[in-house]
Enzyme design. Sequence first.
Site, short mmCIF file in Angstrom:
data_model
loop_
_atom_site.label_atom_id
_atom_site.label_comp_id
_atom_site.label_asym_id
_atom_site.label_seq_id
_atom_site.Cartn_x
_atom_site.Cartn_y
_atom_site.Cartn_z
N ASP A 1 0.82 -1.10 -0.67
CA ASP A 1 0.13 -0.21 -0.13
C ASP A 1 1.12 1.17 -0.09
O ASP A 1 1.73 1.59 0.74
CB ASP A 1 -0.60 -0.26 1.64
CG ASP A 1 -2.04 0.97 0.95
OD1 ASP A 1 -2.35 1.50 -0.16
OD2 ASP A 1 -2.80 1.41 2.59
N ASP A 2 1.09 2.13 -1.26
CA ASP A 2 1.66 3.44 -0.94
C ASP A 2 3.12 3.08 -1.10
O ASP A 2 4.13 4.29 -1.39
CB ASP A 2 1.36 4.43 -0.16
CG ASP A 2 -0.30 5.05 0.42
OD1 ASP A 2 -1.34 4.27 -0.85
OD2 ASP A 2 -0.68 6.04 1.30
N CYS B 1 -5.92 4.91 -3.95
CA CYS B 1 -6.43 3.43 -3.77
C CYS B 1 -7.65 2.71 -3.84
O CYS B 1 -7.01 1.83 -4.98
CB CYS B 1 -6.25 3.48 -2.16
SG CYS B 1 -4.77 3.62 -0.85
N LYS C 1 -5.77 -5.29 3.24
CA LYS C 1 -7.10 -4.16 2.78
C LYS C 1 -8.04 -4.36 1.56
O LYS C 1 -7.26 -4.74 0.67
CB LYS C 1 -5.97 -3.22 2.58
CG LYS C 1 -6.56 -1.66 2.01
CD LYS C 1 -5.70 -0.59 2.14
CE LYS C 1 -6.08 -0.11 1.35
NZ LYS C 1 -5.59 1.20 0.92
N HIS D 1 -10.67 -1.85 0.81
CA HIS D 1 -10.90 -0.57 0.47
C HIS D 1 -12.09 -0.03 -0.70
O HIS D 1 -11.62 0.60 -1.12
CB HIS D 1 -9.80 0.43 0.31
CG HIS D 1 -9.96 1.86 0.61
ND1 HIS D 1 -8.92 2.59 0.87
CD2 HIS D 1 -10.80 2.84 1.34
CE1 HIS D 1 -9.25 3.56 1.10
NE2 HIS D 1 -10.13 4.14 1.60
N HIS E 1 1.55 2.11 4.32
CA HIS E 1 0.34 3.46 4.61
C HIS E 1 0.84 3.96 5.83
O HIS E 1 0.81 3.04 6.56
CB HIS E 1 -0.69 2.86 3.97
CG HIS E 1 -1.85 4.27 3.60
ND1 HIS E 1 -2.61 4.39 4.17
CD2 HIS E 1 -2.61 4.11 2.96
CE1 HIS E 1 -3.46 5.70 4.17
NE2 HIS E 1 -3.49 5.45 3.05
N ASP F 1 -0.14 -0.61 -5.36
CA ASP F 1 -1.64 -0.20 -5.26
C ASP F 1 -1.33 1.36 -6.09
O ASP F 1 -1.58 1.64 -6.95
CB ASP F 1 -2.53 0.40 -4.67
CG ASP F 1 -2.50 0.83 -3.04
OD1 ASP F 1 -1.02 1.62 -3.39
OD2 ASP F 1 -2.52 1.37 -2.77
N HIS F 2 0.10 1.77 -5.99
CA HIS F 2 0.66 3.38 -6.55
C HIS F 2 1.46 3.81 -5.93
O HIS F 2 2.56 3.05 -4.89
CB HIS F 2 -1.01 4.39 -6.21
CG HIS F 2 -1.14 4.49 -5.13
ND1 HIS F 2 -0.20 5.14 -4.30
CD2 HIS F 2 -2.69 4.25 -4.02
CE1 HIS F 2 -1.40 5.69 -3.50
NE2 HIS F 2 -2.72 4.46 -3.69
N LYS G 1 1.55 10.00 -5.48
CA LYS G 1 0.73 9.52 -5.01
C LYS G 1 -1.08 10.42 -5.07
O LYS G 1 -0.69 11.47 -5.38
CB LYS G 1 0.14 9.17 -3.73
CG LYS G 1 -1.21 8.95 -3.13
CD LYS G 1 -0.69 8.22 -1.60
CE LYS G 1 -2.63 8.12 -0.87
NZ LYS G 1 -2.57 7.56 0.24
#
Length: 595
Positions: free
Chosen positions: A41-42, A81, A140, A142, A296, A348-349, A374
Amino acid sequence: MRLFPMRLSLLAPVLLLLSRANVIPAEVSIRKPNIVLVMADDLGIGDVCCYGNNTIRTPNIDRLASEGVKLTQHITAAPLCTPSRAAFMTGRYAVRSGMAGSGAVQVNLFLAGSGGLPPNETTFAKRLLQQGYTTGLVGKWHLGLNCERRGDHCHHPNQHGFTFFYGLPFTLFNSCIPGLETDILSWLQNALEKLSLLLAVGLFTLVCVRAGGLVEISARLLVALFLLGVIAVAVWYIPFGFLPWWNCIIMRDQEVVEQPITMETLPHRLLTEAQRFIQRNVHHPFLLFFSLAHVHTPLFCAPPFAGRSRHGCYGDDVEEMDWIVGELTKTVDSLGLTNDTLIYFTSDHGGHLEDSLPLIGQRGGWNGIYRGGKSMGGWEGGIRVPGIFRWPGRLPAGRVVDEPTSLMDIYPTLKHLAGDFQLDRHLDGHNLMPLLEGKVYRSEHEFMFHYCGSHLHAARWHPPDSDSIFKVHFVTPNFFPLGAVGCYDTHICLCHGDHVTRHDPPLLFDLSRDPSESRPLSPDTELRYGEVLHRVAEAVEVHQRSLTDERPNQLTMEKILWRPWLQPCCGTFPFCACKEDSRTTGWSSDCPGTQ
Ligand SMILES: *[C@@H]1O[C@H](CO)[C@@H](O)[C@H](O)[C@H]1NC(C)=O
Ligand SMILES: *[C@@H]1O[C@H](CO)[C@@H](O)[C@H](O)[C@H]1NC(C)=O
Ligand SMILES: *[C@@H]1O[C@H](CO)[C@@H](O)[C@H](O)[C@H]1NC(C)=O
């Protein structure tokens, strides 16, 4: 004469059993591969050693790359996300499922909002489930939870093809740790906080003035002001004061098992659940989507990884995440599943630049040589992420693919591997197997479209007759302060209105010569300038014509806001609180960590 056939018929089951036993080895070798998808994540592409970072230690991710195929131009469908994950799950741009917002809010902000991945969407998990896979999601989600009432779970992972779910239906947010600065509608929270403070000070002054007998003030006015203050505080405090309870929860399938999350034990519990899922399915093809809570914010920064890296708390978190990836890989290998299991690693990015100010201590990812991060629409730093495939039974070791690929390619790739050749909706991804195996050398992605919410900010073109990767920016975010790369005033760049600049003619770069997007091309510096703009404009038109099946927008303000009747809750609402019954209390002290 009659006896013989009867004997045969008696024998038949035995013969059948024998023949079955005989074909078992063959069945094993052609069995459908297990799939383990790991999504950080991130995480920025510059946070990983095998993508050029020589000051951070990610030996386990690097090993996956050296034993498999590494993609250097792996692109997310969105820089945030919720839309990126929606596109990943469905193999289509998020606008097609209504998971791309048009205003300031681009992600689900409350677990008790009503927006989410529509129940009638098709995900790769649904596809694989139909092909006989056991499917599980750990970590996760989301992508929404409820539609109309608490517990309808219309957007729940179980509705989207995952028969097993353990983890965060929402995401980690700073609000999961009380006292940390908030990241949900902070302007509204701040305004309400200031308003209540102002009222309190005003009231106090009036009471003093009245007590001093200087001015005549009616008691009624004071009571009215007092009530106003109480209401302001209540509105500010509810729901915001309870954010850890509202948003930071753990579910096991349909049940809330922890509210709020105990952060210290979370990484260990997620890893253990992922390992157990694999162990349970040794003899059956499985799909595990391990969607990490790392890296994250809020960062974990807990022993034994705290203080180990050269990059503060954030670096420690990256190294802890790498260790988790290593433990999961070990589980696959120790069960003898190495050659039957495709392991995929991505993010995810890109990293969050506004969280990375060295002055306050780095809390967001590093995107290496790529510009932006992001939430910045088309800039490469927000959308170019690690992409690694390891499958020793099928894929070459140490292969590097520089062609454009997308996270939306996972859906058609898995569909292909599962032997699912049914017609599908229009997909934006392509089966990656020919490219990964080295059977072809060109990607099928001639054009790619870079969205910021529902706004098209940029597009890339990889002409079939050249190695160039042209990127055309129609819209770019306005950075603040001037000269910075980042929107430090709003903490995150927005996609629309006054927050962006429209370019006419568009900005043009050739990523193959200028990967950092630092020198815009002009008709003088690029022979194909006119042709590129023309071809991309044409492709955009064709793409936009294909968006006929757009779904209702899931990220409107109305759908996003918190509503009590949708709030998942263990206990009696609003008194929601529970702790998972678990003997795991964090990492064991002999955890090896990174060498
Ligand atoms: C490696 O990653 C860390 C953590 O994001 C970052 O601070 C550092 O600048 C990176 N170093 C290099 C050489 O890319
Ligand atoms: C899915 O449901 C939405 C609204 O509930 C509807 O607009 C859409 O047409 C449906 N899509 C399909 C493919 O059934
Ligand atoms: C796994 O596949 C590789 C490559 O095909 C092969 O060399 C190796 O022996 C296989 N390992 C096992 C345990 O089957």
